[in-house]
Design a protein around this motif. Structure first.
Motif, PDB file in Angstrom:
ATOM      1  N   ALA A  12       0.826  -1.211   0.000  1.00 56.64           N
ATOM      2  CA  ALA A  12       0.000   0.000   0.000  1.00 56.64           C
ATOM      3  C   ALA A  12       0.861   1.263   0.000  1.00 56.64           C
ATOM      4  CB  ALA A  12      -0.939  -0.004   1.200  1.00 56.64           C
ATOM      5  N   GLY A  13       2.007   1.236   0.666  1.00 61.24           N
ATOM      6  CA  GLY A  13       2.916   2.386   0.690  1.00 61.24           C
ATOM      7  C   GLY A  13       3.504   2.673  -0.680  1.00 61.24           C
ATOM      8  N   LEU A  14       3.868   1.633  -1.401  1.00 66.98           N
ATOM      9  CA  LEU A  14       4.391   1.788  -2.755  1.00 66.98           C
ATOM     10  C   LEU A  14       3.333   2.416  -3.656  1.00 66.98           C
ATOM     11  CD1 LEU A  14       6.619   1.068  -4.919  1.00 66.98           C
ATOM     12  CD2 LEU A  14       5.325  -1.028  -5.274  1.00 66.98           C
ATOM     13  N   LEU A  15       2.119   1.926  -3.580  1.00 70.02           N
ATOM     14  CA  LEU A  15       1.042   2.489  -4.396  1.00 70.02           C
ATOM     15  C   LEU A  15       0.771   3.948  -4.027  1.00 70.02           C
ATOM     16  CD1 LEU A  15      -1.381  -0.560  -4.484  1.00 70.02           C
ATOM     17  CD2 LEU A  15       0.019   0.309  -6.359  1.00 70.02           C
ATOM     18  N   LYS A  16       0.786   4.249  -2.736  1.00 68.09           N
ATOM     19  CA  LYS A  16       0.541   5.623  -2.292  1.00 68.09           C
ATOM     20  C   LYS A  16       1.605   6.578  -2.823  1.00 68.09           C
ATOM     21  CE  LYS A  16      -0.447   8.355   1.811  1.00 68.09           C
ATOM     22  NZ  LYS A  16      -0.593   8.354   3.263  1.00 68.09           N
TER      23      LYS A  16
END
Length: 183
Positions: A95-99
């Protein structure tokens, strides 16, 4: 007290939700499971390739940007170049990568391996690597209905060892839940 082990794993890569330049609106982008790797001199870029579910346009989600190839490691670089499906799933779940790439993770489909609590008190040790953000209650609902889970939490027959609210807590890599035998 009996201890039961559950392993929670994603069954497929979740969609990334972000604006689509071609559609002109927010859209679901499905992971292709493939990476694009580009090297210039001693610098490396890696993207996970997504396709818009509505129009098919391509979006490259930056995984590594302008890093020295030595810092990535040979084994990981080979996995990127071979389009390793486990690595693609790991990146799609991040989720951090996508954010950082202007997107958010869509709903995650998952499965739970392990036996169900029986007729005695037990500790349920839950292992859920890479699934942060999913509610603990969603995992527990696989064995119980939502209303039954709410009733058991209210009666303190299902509780987190650390005192977290079972119905509001998000998954962490390791959780322990106590389930008391129903009378």
């Amino acid at each position: 007290m009996q201890t039961i082990h559950w392993r929670v794993e994603a069954t497929s890569a979740p969609a990334a939700v972000r604006p689509c330049d071609a559609c002109g609106a927010e859209a679901r982008f499905e992971s292709t499971g493939r990476f694009r790797v580009n090297a210039q001199k001693k610098r490396l870029d890696v993207w996970l390739i997504y396709r818009c579910a509505a129009c098919g346009s391509v979006w490259n989600c930056a995984v590594i940007g302008r890093r020295r190839s030595e810092s990535v490691g040979r084994e990981r670089l080979v996995r990127f170049m071979d389009n390793d499906p486990d690595l693609a799933l790991e990146c799609a779940l991040d989720a951090g990568l996508l954010k950082r790439n202007g997107a958010r993770r869509g709903p995650v489909s998952f499965a739970v391996e392990g036996e169900l609590p029986g007729g005695e008190d037990c500790r349920v040790e839950i292992e859920a690597e890479g699934l942060a953000g999913i509610r603990l209650a969603e995992v527990l609902k696989l064995a119980l209905s939502r209303s039954e889970l709410e009733r058991l939490v209210e009666a303190r027959d299902v509780a987190c060892v650390d005192g977290s609210d079972v119905l509001k807590a998000k998954l962490r890599p390791h959780w322990t839940v106590v389930v008391r035998a129903r009378s």
